[in-house]
Design a protein around this motif. Structure first.
Motif, PDB file in Angstrom:
ATOM      1  N   ARG A   1       0.822  -1.205   0.000  1.00 39.13           N
ATOM      2  CA  ARG A   1       0.000   0.000   0.000  1.00 39.13           C
ATOM      3  C   ARG A   1       0.863   1.265   0.000  1.00 39.13           C
ATOM      4  O   ARG A   1       0.566   2.261  -0.640  1.00 39.13           O
ATOM      5  CB  ARG A   1      -0.881   0.016   1.261  1.00 39.13           C
ATOM      6  CG  ARG A   1      -2.080  -0.860   1.139  1.00 39.13           C
ATOM      7  CD  ARG A   1      -3.200  -0.079   0.501  1.00 39.13           C
ATOM      8  NE  ARG A   1      -4.298  -0.920   0.125  1.00 39.13           N
ATOM      9  CZ  ARG A   1      -5.463  -0.456  -0.339  1.00 39.13           C
ATOM     10  NH1 ARG A   1      -5.644   0.832  -0.485  1.00 39.13           N
ATOM     11  NH2 ARG A   1      -6.412  -1.264  -0.674  1.00 39.13           N
ATOM     12  N   GLN A  22       1.077   4.278  -2.832  1.00 41.30           N
ATOM     13  CA  GLN A  22       0.954   5.700  -2.533  1.00 41.30           C
ATOM     14  C   GLN A  22       2.154   6.479  -3.030  1.00 41.30           C
ATOM     15  O   GLN A  22       2.027   7.585  -3.539  1.00 41.30           O
ATOM     16  CB  GLN A  22       0.864   5.883  -1.018  1.00 41.30           C
ATOM     17  CG  GLN A  22      -0.460   5.487  -0.458  1.00 41.30           C
ATOM     18  CD  GLN A  22      -0.866   6.393   0.684  1.00 41.30           C
ATOM     19  OE1 GLN A  22      -0.046   7.064   1.280  1.00 41.30           O
ATOM     20  NE2 GLN A  22      -2.130   6.428   0.972  1.00 41.30           N
ATOM     21  N   ARG A  61      -8.419  12.372   6.337  1.00 42.10           N
ATOM     22  CA  ARG A  61      -8.251  11.246   5.421  1.00 42.10           C
ATOM     23  C   ARG A  61      -9.003  10.008   5.895  1.00 42.10           C
ATOM     24  O   ARG A  61      -9.697   9.354   5.126  1.00 42.10           O
ATOM     25  CB  ARG A  61      -6.758  10.918   5.276  1.00 42.10           C
ATOM     26  CG  ARG A  61      -5.976  12.099   4.716  1.00 42.10           C
ATOM     27  CD  ARG A  61      -4.559  11.733   4.376  1.00 42.10           C
ATOM     28  NE  ARG A  61      -3.671  11.741   5.524  1.00 42.10           N
ATOM     29  CZ  ARG A  61      -2.346  11.731   5.428  1.00 42.10           C
ATOM     30  NH1 ARG A  61      -1.773  11.697   4.238  1.00 42.10           N
ATOM     31  NH2 ARG A  61      -1.591  11.738   6.496  1.00 42.10           N
ATOM     32  N   ALA A  93      -2.758   0.606   7.480  1.00 40.73           N
ATOM     33  CA  ALA A  93      -2.192   0.956   6.171  1.00 40.73           C
ATOM     34  C   ALA A  93      -2.155   2.463   6.084  1.00 40.73           C
ATOM     35  O   ALA A  93      -2.917   3.151   6.773  1.00 40.73           O
ATOM     36  CB  ALA A  93      -3.056   0.378   5.055  1.00 40.73           C
ATOM     37  N   PRO A  94      -1.270   2.990   5.244  1.00 41.27           N
ATOM     38  CA  PRO A  94      -1.283   4.441   5.089  1.00 41.27           C
ATOM     39  C   PRO A  94      -2.529   4.844   4.321  1.00 41.27           C
ATOM     40  O   PRO A  94      -2.850   4.258   3.295  1.00 41.27           O
ATOM     41  CB  PRO A  94      -0.024   4.710   4.256  1.00 41.27           C
ATOM     42  CG  PRO A  94       0.210   3.445   3.496  1.00 41.27           C
ATOM     43  CD  PRO A  94      -0.287   2.346   4.371  1.00 41.27           C
ATOM     44  N   ILE A  95      -3.270   5.794   4.861  1.00 36.75           N
ATOM     45  CA  ILE A  95      -4.500   6.259   4.210  1.00 36.75           C
ATOM     46  C   ILE A  95      -4.235   7.656   3.655  1.00 36.75           C
ATOM     47  O   ILE A  95      -3.852   8.552   4.409  1.00 36.75           O
ATOM     48  CB  ILE A  95      -5.664   6.335   5.233  1.00 36.75           C
ATOM     49  CG1 ILE A  95      -5.856   4.992   5.957  1.00 36.75           C
ATOM     50  CG2 ILE A  95      -6.957   6.799   4.562  1.00 36.75           C
ATOM     51  CD1 ILE A  95      -6.251   3.837   5.088  1.00 36.75           C
ATOM     52  N   SER A  96      -4.401   7.821   2.375  1.00 36.64           N
ATOM     53  CA  SER A  96      -4.260   9.158   1.793  1.00 36.64           C
ATOM     54  C   SER A  96      -5.613   9.610   1.299  1.00 36.64           C
ATOM     55  O   SER A  96      -6.576   8.845   1.306  1.00 36.64           O
ATOM     56  CB  SER A  96      -3.264   9.147   0.639  1.00 36.64           C
ATOM     57  OG  SER A  96      -3.899   8.677  -0.531  1.00 36.64           O
ATOM     58  N   HIS A 121      -6.376   9.870  -1.534  1.00 38.11           N
ATOM     59  CA  HIS A 121      -6.645   9.103  -2.754  1.00 38.11           C
ATOM     60  C   HIS A 121      -7.196   7.701  -2.459  1.00 38.11           C
ATOM     61  O   HIS A 121      -7.634   7.012  -3.370  1.00 38.11           O
ATOM     62  CB  HIS A 121      -5.364   8.911  -3.582  1.00 38.11           C
ATOM     63  CG  HIS A 121      -4.820  10.174  -4.143  1.00 38.11           C
ATOM     64  ND1 HIS A 121      -4.387  11.218  -3.359  1.00 38.11           N
ATOM     65  CD2 HIS A 121      -4.636  10.578  -5.416  1.00 38.11           C
ATOM     66  CE1 HIS A 121      -3.956  12.199  -4.131  1.00 38.11           C
ATOM     67  NE2 HIS A 121      -4.093  11.841  -5.380  1.00 38.11           N
ATOM     68  N   THR A 122      -7.111   7.264  -1.193  1.00 36.82           N
ATOM     69  CA  THR A 122      -7.519   5.899  -0.874  1.00 36.82           C
ATOM     70  C   THR A 122      -9.022   5.745  -1.035  1.00 36.82           C
ATOM     71  O   THR A 122      -9.792   6.457  -0.399  1.00 36.82           O
ATOM     72  CB  THR A 122      -7.129   5.540   0.581  1.00 36.82           C
ATOM     73  OG1 THR A 122      -5.749   5.883   0.778  1.00 36.82           O
ATOM     74  CG2 THR A 122      -7.327   4.062   0.849  1.00 36.82           C
ATOM     75  N   SER A 151     -10.325   2.259  -1.871  1.00 35.33           N
ATOM     76  CA  SER A 151     -10.628   0.868  -1.552  1.00 35.33           C
ATOM     77  C   SER A 151      -9.784   0.413  -0.372  1.00 35.33           C
ATOM     78  O   SER A 151      -8.659   0.862  -0.176  1.00 35.33           O
ATOM     79  CB  SER A 151     -10.314  -0.005  -2.773  1.00 35.33           C
ATOM     80  OG  SER A 151      -9.972  -1.307  -2.371  1.00 35.33           O
ATOM     81  N   VAL A 152     -10.354  -0.470   0.431  1.00 30.50           N
ATOM     82  CA  VAL A 152      -9.567  -1.030   1.536  1.00 30.50           C
ATOM     83  C   VAL A 152      -9.387  -2.532   1.329  1.00 30.50           C
ATOM     84  O   VAL A 152      -9.103  -3.266   2.275  1.00 30.50           O
ATOM     85  CB  VAL A 152     -10.211  -0.744   2.911  1.00 30.50           C
ATOM     86  CG1 VAL A 152     -10.118   0.724   3.258  1.00 30.50           C
ATOM     87  CG2 VAL A 152     -11.649  -1.223   2.948  1.00 30.50           C
ATOM     88  N   GLU A 153      -9.529  -2.953   0.081  1.00 30.79           N
ATOM     89  CA  GLU A 153      -9.404  -4.375  -0.201  1.00 30.79           C
ATOM     90  C   GLU A 153      -8.039  -4.882   0.253  1.00 30.79           C
ATOM     91  O   GLU A 153      -6.999  -4.308  -0.103  1.00 30.79           O
ATOM     92  CB  GLU A 153      -9.595  -4.622  -1.703  1.00 30.79           C
ATOM     93  CG  GLU A 153     -10.200  -5.979  -1.965  1.00 30.79           C
ATOM     94  CD  GLU A 153     -10.528  -6.200  -3.429  1.00 30.79           C
ATOM     95  OE1 GLU A 153     -11.230  -5.352  -4.019  1.00 30.79           O
ATOM     96  OE2 GLU A 153     -10.049  -7.199  -3.958  1.00 30.79           O
TER      97      GLU A 153
END
Lengths: 288, 288
Positions: free
Chosen positions: A213, A217, B15, B123-126, B128-129, B131-133
């Motif tokens: 992930r 990014q 985010r 997970a890093p969330i931006s 742009h994220t 989906s969390v699949e």
């Protein structure tokens, strides 16, 4: 003969040799031969691709200088580490042979790199590697050979980059850091999770997913935009807590601190970073 | 009412808040509300998901203890760092309210974790994220809430892992090392390539491709099988050369040496590793 067949002899049948064998076999106009370790004689070929381990390259080069065949041949090595110069004696032998046979104008001096080149895949190659799509091949040497390699890369869906001697070394350092040090980080985090009662499969999934992930990014964002976590937030409490948990785990503690220091080195250039006093405090924690 | 609607109020619209909003909005049986910073009042909801930055969580918790609504509510935070305990006062308030309303048997003592939980995407969330699949959500707290989260994760294609307080901290350290330190390594190697006349786009492609390939291998192979490069080969000459090239680049030299040492730490457990005298020599080079 509009499309003469190019015969390529692969020397060394390890991971890289097998990959080149598979890639070249699928191409039209290329005949692939493999010279195995136990075979004494080298076959007749247009290009010899030396895919043995670095420490055996000079031995192969020596053997090839004694290799006799009608036509001149080219020699290529696939090492990220070795310079083009390790093939110099083969270039010389072939230039002399060509001259003796009167095939070139005696006054025309052939370039020192004639008949030799390097073609190196900038990626970890395992016995599972079948595709080189997207992989960068760095190359240097005889321009006629480089033209051939560029066509090969195009056909393989790989990327081709012509480099000079210094850039080649730089790429090798970059590859060592990207591939080997990523592997170290991966292994260290995975072992840590396993030591804390996560199963091997869970640990692998966690590390692979978080790293995957993060890489995704990093392709879309700048490093500054992608950086998250306690250091960029200046979260001293979190760092304290992490150091306390790792305190009896000497190897991982060293890794955590050292990469913490490197992160501070890097964010010192960022536009948005923690206040100076927080940076000083974190620097002290990582250097203690 | 076989399928009563569950109303979820997201507090904090950064985010993580935006991601949960998008994920929950797509689900049947869930009504999503967002409480923005400038709004003084909290709406009526079944679950409050606290998605503000860590340092603001206690402020939100305090405000929620004064929040009055007919039915009891649950509160969840999404921080990797904070313990479940930061929500303890909300659990207490809701337990007391429930008791006052005579809704539970006075003799039955409700668990301390009733009405509170943590749900944290590892997970890093931006921004742009979408989906969390495949992402792992670690969770702890009220078993009734955890059942809901497990269903959510299933629907999102995410993985769900119930953890205890210590495992949660361990996962946070692992995530920091996987995500932030990978980012540091990536940035350091990319900057190095740019400083050596590669373009920004070339540098990004090279680092992303070599790291991506390495990760792919690490998913299929063990760390020991996947490890390549000069250290595992005991190639002192290569290391010498790399150190010479990096000698004026203080930050990268430190990173190269430190991760070299960590690599030596790790391969000390490997079945196939360089001879002891080579390991000693490498250790000296990396510690000089």
């Amino acid at each position: 003969m509009n499309n003469p067949v190019l015969s390529v002899c692969i020397i060394g049948h390890g991971r890289v040799g097998k990959l080149f064998e598979a890639l070249l076999k699928s191409m039209k106009g290329v005949r692939v031969l493999v010279k195995h370790k136990h075979e004494l004689m080298y076959p007749v070929a247009d290009i010899f691709m030396i895919c043995v381990q670095d420490q055996w390259v000079s031995k192969v080069v020596k053997e090839l200088t004694f290799h006799e065949q009608e036509r001149v041949f080219s020699a290529v090595h696939c090492s990220g580490m070795l310079p083009l110069g390790v093939l110099a004696s083969l270039a010389k032998v072939n230039r002399e042979r060509n001259r003796q046979r009167g095939k070139i104008n005696k006054k025309k001096k052939e370039s020192e790199n004639k008949y030799i080149a390097v073609l190196h895949p900038l990626a970890p190659i395992s016995s599972h590697t079948v595709s080189v799509e997207g992989i960068l091949f760095d190359a240097m040497g005889d321009p006629d050979l480089l033209l051939i390699f560029e066509r090969w890369c195009l056909e393989w869906g790989a990327r081709y980059l012509r480099v000079n001697e210094h850039q080649k070394k730089v790429l090798h350092i970059a590859a060592v850091m990207s591939c080997n040090y990523l592997t170290t980080l991966y292994g260290m985090v995975g072992d840590f999770l396993e030591s804390e009662q996560f199963t091997n499969v869970e640990a692998k999934q966690i590390v692979n997913n978080t790293m995957g992930r993060t890489l995704e990014q990093l392709y879309e964002l700048s490093v500054e935009q992608a950086m998250t976590g306690p250091i960029i937030r200046g979260d001293i409490d979190a760092i304290h807590e992490h150091l306390a948990i790792l305190k009896h785990d000497r190897h991982r503690l060293a890794l955590y601190k050292n990469l913490g220091n490197s992160t501070l080195d890097m964010i010192s250039e960022f536009q948005y970073r923690p206040s100076e006093d927080r940076i000083v405090l974190m620097r002290e924690l990582f250097s203690s």
